[in-house]
Design an enzyme around this catalytic site. Sequence first.
Site, PDB file in Angstrom:
ATOM      1  N   HIS A   1      -3.845   0.708 -11.962  1.00 40.19           N
ATOM      2  CA  HIS A   1      -2.815   2.011 -11.561  1.00 40.19           C
ATOM      3  C   HIS A   1      -2.428   2.468 -12.426  1.00 40.19           C
ATOM      4  O   HIS A   1      -2.135   2.770 -13.314  1.00 40.19           O
ATOM      5  CB  HIS A   1      -2.309   1.847 -10.335  1.00 40.19           C
ATOM      6  CG  HIS A   1      -3.153   1.229  -9.109  1.00 40.19           C
ATOM      7  ND1 HIS A   1      -4.853   1.832  -8.819  1.00 40.19           N
ATOM      8  CD2 HIS A   1      -2.852   0.173  -8.389  1.00 40.19           C
ATOM      9  CE1 HIS A   1      -4.624   0.821  -7.909  1.00 40.19           C
ATOM     10  NE2 HIS A   1      -4.241   0.782  -7.556  1.00 40.19           N
TER      11      HIS A   1
ATOM     12  N   GLU B   1       7.495  -2.242  -4.479  1.00 41.25           N
ATOM     13  CA  GLU B   1       7.305  -2.174  -3.362  1.00 41.25           C
ATOM     14  C   GLU B   1       8.509  -3.265  -2.877  1.00 41.25           C
ATOM     15  O   GLU B   1       8.797  -3.548  -3.109  1.00 41.25           O
ATOM     16  CB  GLU B   1       6.137  -2.740  -3.611  1.00 41.25           C
ATOM     17  CG  GLU B   1       4.538  -2.451  -3.441  1.00 41.25           C
ATOM     18  CD  GLU B   1       3.842  -2.749  -3.403  1.00 41.25           C
ATOM     19  OE1 GLU B   1       3.544  -3.427  -2.504  1.00 41.25           O
ATOM     20  OE2 GLU B   1       2.570  -2.361  -4.057  1.00 41.25           O
TER      21      GLU B   1
ATOM     22  N   LYS C   1       6.817  -6.587  -6.210  1.00 34.66           N
ATOM     23  CA  LYS C   1       7.222  -6.844  -5.090  1.00 34.66           C
ATOM     24  C   LYS C   1       8.589  -7.227  -4.275  1.00 34.66           C
ATOM     25  O   LYS C   1       9.583  -7.335  -5.306  1.00 34.66           O
ATOM     26  CB  LYS C   1       6.489  -8.018  -4.404  1.00 34.66           C
ATOM     27  CG  LYS C   1       5.084  -7.982  -4.129  1.00 34.66           C
ATOM     28  CD  LYS C   1       4.271  -6.998  -3.512  1.00 34.66           C
ATOM     29  CE  LYS C   1       2.645  -6.810  -4.045  1.00 34.66           C
ATOM     30  NZ  LYS C   1       2.208  -5.740  -2.810  1.00 34.66           N
TER      31      LYS C   1
ATOM     32  N   LYS D   1     -11.646  -1.679  -6.547  1.00 33.54           N
ATOM     33  CA  LYS D   1     -10.925  -2.645  -7.521  1.00 33.54           C
ATOM     34  C   LYS D   1     -10.775  -4.080  -7.134  1.00 33.54           C
ATOM     35  O   LYS D   1     -10.983  -4.218  -5.313  1.00 33.54           O
ATOM     36  CB  LYS D   1      -9.448  -2.405  -7.655  1.00 33.54           C
ATOM     37  CG  LYS D   1      -8.540  -2.797  -6.779  1.00 33.54           C
ATOM     38  CD  LYS D   1      -7.066  -2.625  -7.303  1.00 33.54           C
ATOM     39  CE  LYS D   1      -6.528  -2.526  -6.316  1.00 33.54           C
ATOM     40  NZ  LYS D   1      -5.253  -2.727  -7.037  1.00 33.54           N
TER      41      LYS D   1
ATOM     42  N   LYS E   1      -4.425  11.151  -6.070  1.00 33.59           N
ATOM     43  CA  LYS E   1      -2.596  11.200  -5.548  1.00 33.59           C
ATOM     44  C   LYS E   1      -2.742  12.915  -6.024  1.00 33.59           C
ATOM     45  O   LYS E   1      -2.929  12.647  -7.205  1.00 33.59           O
ATOM     46  CB  LYS E   1      -1.927  10.525  -5.639  1.00 33.59           C
ATOM     47  CG  LYS E   1      -2.331   8.956  -4.603  1.00 33.59           C
ATOM     48  CD  LYS E   1      -0.761   8.242  -5.148  1.00 33.59           C
ATOM     49  CE  LYS E   1      -1.319   6.679  -3.878  1.00 33.59           C
ATOM     50  NZ  LYS E   1      -1.133   7.263  -3.228  1.00 33.59           N
TER      51      LYS E   1
ATOM     52  N   ASP F   1      -9.898   4.362  -8.364  1.00 39.89           N
ATOM     53  CA  ASP F   1      -8.783   3.780  -8.374  1.00 39.89           C
ATOM     54  C   ASP F   1      -7.775   4.738  -7.618  1.00 39.89           C
ATOM     55  O   ASP F   1      -7.898   5.733  -7.887  1.00 39.89           O
ATOM     56  CB  ASP F   1      -8.475   3.772  -9.552  1.00 39.89           C
ATOM     57  CG  ASP F   1      -6.184   3.241  -9.871  1.00 39.89           C
ATOM     58  OD1 ASP F   1      -6.563   3.677  -8.686  1.00 39.89           O
ATOM     59  OD2 ASP F   1      -6.385   3.138 -11.292  1.00 39.89           O
ATOM     60  N   HIS F   2      -7.193   4.441  -6.698  1.00 42.83           N
ATOM     61  CA  HIS F   2      -6.995   5.325  -5.397  1.00 42.83           C
ATOM     62  C   HIS F   2      -6.220   6.310  -5.907  1.00 42.83           C
ATOM     63  O   HIS F   2      -5.576   7.589  -5.599  1.00 42.83           O
ATOM     64  CB  HIS F   2      -7.103   4.563  -4.063  1.00 42.83           C
ATOM     65  CG  HIS F   2      -5.679   3.462  -4.404  1.00 42.83           C
ATOM     66  ND1 HIS F   2      -5.759   2.882  -4.410  1.00 42.83           N
ATOM     67  CD2 HIS F   2      -4.564   4.533  -3.702  1.00 42.83           C
ATOM     68  CE1 HIS F   2      -4.578   2.140  -4.711  1.00 42.83           C
ATOM     69  NE2 HIS F   2      -3.894   2.715  -3.443  1.00 42.83           N
TER      70      HIS F   2
ATOM     71  N   ARG G   1     -22.378  -7.806   7.663  1.00 44.01           N
ATOM     72  CA  ARG G   1     -22.772  -9.222   8.322  1.00 44.01           C
ATOM     73  C   ARG G   1     -22.531  -9.340  10.068  1.00 44.01           C
ATOM     74  O   ARG G   1     -23.579 -10.243  10.357  1.00 44.01           O
ATOM     75  CB  ARG G   1     -21.905 -10.381   7.586  1.00 44.01           C
ATOM     76  CG  ARG G   1     -22.644 -10.670   5.486  1.00 44.01           C
ATOM     77  CD  ARG G   1     -21.273 -11.726   5.773  1.00 44.01           C
ATOM     78  NE  ARG G   1     -20.106 -11.079   5.318  1.00 44.01           N
ATOM     79  CZ  ARG G   1     -19.612 -11.358   4.644  1.00 44.01           C
ATOM     80  NH1 ARG G   1     -19.702 -13.064   3.904  1.00 44.01           N
ATOM     81  NH2 ARG G   1     -17.809 -11.827   4.913  1.00 44.01           N
TER      82      ARG G   1
END
Lengths: 509, 359
Positions: free
Chosen positions: A257, A232, A358, A164, A198, A193-194, A57
Amino acid sequence: MNPFREDLVSRSTPEPCTVVIFGATGDLTHRKLIPALYNLAVDGELPTGVKIIGFARREKSDAEFRAGLVDVNRKVSRSGHDEQIWSSFIESVSYHQSEFSDADGYRRLAEKLAAIDAVRGGAGNRLFYIASAPEFFDEILINLKNAGLNRAANGCWARVIVEKPFGTDLATARHLNEVVNATFEERDTYRIDHYLGKETAQNLMVLRFANAIFEPLWNSKHISHVQITCSENLGMEGGRGGYYDTAGALRDMVQNHLLQLLSLVAMEPPTDLSADGVRDEKVKVIRSLRQWDTPEKVAANVIRAQYTAGHVDGVPVPGYREEDRVNPESKTEAYVAVRLLIDTWRWSGVPFYIRMGKRLPKKSTEISIHFKEAPCVLFNASCGGTPGGNVLVIRIQPDEGISLRMVSKIPGNSLRLEPVKMDFHYATSFGKASPEAYERLLLDAIAGDATLFARRDEVEEAWRFIDQIEHAWHQSSNPPPMAEFVAGTWGPKEADDLLMQDGNQWRRL
Amino acid sequence: MSAPSHPTLSEARAELGIEVPVHAIDRELHKLRTQDESRTHASLINLVVYSEKPGALLENSAIVRHLTREHACRAILVEVDPDQPVPGIHAWITAHCHLDHGRRSVCCEQIALHLTGKVTGRFRNTVFAHLDSDLPLVFWWQGELSGIFSERLVSVIDRLIIDSSSWADPAESFRKIDEASRSKSDLILQDHAWSRTWQFRLGVASIFDDPTAQRSIAEIDRVEITYHPDHRNSALQLLAWLAVQTGWSDAKRDGGKPAKNFSFVSPAGITIEAQLREDAAAPPISLLVLRAGDRSAVISQAAGSAHVERRIKAPGYEVNSLSPIDPVSAGDLVAMQLSRGGKNSLFSKILPRFRAMLG
């Protein structure tokens, strides 16, 4: 069929095309997509004649858009930054300014694409990458359709990659899928879905189906349970609390994932390696999950939690509700542990435990296959006295690799047993760095290979399972409680108890 | 045992590590491994590097040090001096260690052997005795094939790496390989000359991925290849590949020695004229042009350039892109071949045609 392709690369052939990226001024485009395309060019893998159009944009010229890309590429590119290749590559990149809702912007885009095709000598292939915020998905797709950009000319293709989240629940996922499929054929739709890009995730099928020793043991007769952990150490830095607090660990990571990884671990051997051959088997796993469809079942099998203030890597961190852009009254989980049962002949009675959180002690994603212990005779005569069964660990990130724990005698005159680990590290065995997940996935989409992308039924089946848990948490009259754990620890006690009930415990990472 | 007489050997001693008795190589390697517990010993292949060139051990040790950054292996370097009257054998061991993520040393073991005199049996047995079990054997033979190259040796090799550009009589050397590998049908043969054409082949493939360009393959009527005089085999292999993949049958070649002009007939009956040109100032392959009427695909590499340029030209249309150049050094070529792995079946497929072109 290109006769010169034989034996050059063992993969589908990527064809020249124009890649249109929606949301081109965003972080994903700058940090992942453009560096991925650049690295493909460095490796000579990007087909000659590929053009890239950034659609966004903000007012920008081509030169301004390109200037904004170069600095980031210098910092993040896997293979470094070669000025000569960059100069050649960046010539193929241009900018297209338009609101996502502006039909005229799409008409101008169509003209631009037609001009590119005309120079190429005819019709062209198009790959639309929707990297914008999810609220724009609908209007981008509808406008693409209205501009006739969803239909390729004869002998060409038009494909779409959708980032996603694929919806926020089953209803929105279905709606999104309907809009996508009203615009593009399912075979031309690539839900990225990265995690599946992998190296270790791709190696899962190789490990299982190219090695004769594992598959005979890969069942309830020999496997006690399976754990999938995604931890994480970060919290809500960089303003991510705003999004995360509306999503939560279950929807943000488990629905996509981790269920994808689960299906790769638990699937039956596919009849072939075609995209649908593999995805047919993956979706059967998700479809076979025992449903946690009442609050009682959810309470018994799913633990949700938030962290309280603590220390990670020696640094004090706030509790979840004190994080930036998180509602102080938030009911969103920053940790989730789920016990899953797959009702198939192969997996009957084998619990699969998934946990994601997390502010755990470290960043790690891994799958561990816990084999049953040896019979209680000979060295195991006093059961529980020996150091446990064999564990096969597949590390997804970081330090990708595979290890196998087994029991060994400690050298000496007495008989003492201890676990030892056979370790395979990608980094030390293959010094060469693996391509980034986005490189592989972009190349696959250009080549028309959807194996590593989620299919509509996979996404919807996953949401069907997740929705019931979300419903029990947020809409039932007796919602299961929200547990707490101190930031920097391995999650709440309730999650430990979940495994303890089955006589198991979380693997120490 | 007599001391080796080659002048570079004393210089080599320090570089090659600790000199050890041949019978104690395994024991000494084990000691080396346990000296520092933080080190990780890694190996995916056995790599034997064989040479009869004086001073090769030193050069090859430097190459292997570089190679092991990406390819963990048990390396066995062999230098043979068959002209020495007194038979002798010296061995050195060392480990090439590289940091993994800046944390831990990953080490690959190297055994260096210097053999003099009539060595055939001793060489084979010494090498066989020190292979890492169950790992494939990659054998890099440097230079001309000598009498040591035998069927018995080939029988244990999984992947044989050669450089046909270094041979005085490639036709005869390929015949020797044929003969020695009669009972080894799964031998994977890798020729540096073939590897030097990789980016050019990739460039051609990439250009013809475009379905529009693909239709022009049947209309190709002219091929031009420019090569360095030392790399005629690469040029011929490239031409053989084009002919085999497109189904061109041989028509004729000029009577020159070596031949510079070949012609072929396509399945559609089109005559294709192929011209080979030498350029002593250029890279091994510097230009490949495929013409079909007024359209052309051009792959080129200028001297000193770090890139190969791919260009498609048609009336009103021209597009180009860059790709990396092929490795130049022998060590980098081996690294590339090891990275690619596979059966190299395409090379086996074009080999008979290439050998026929050698005349």
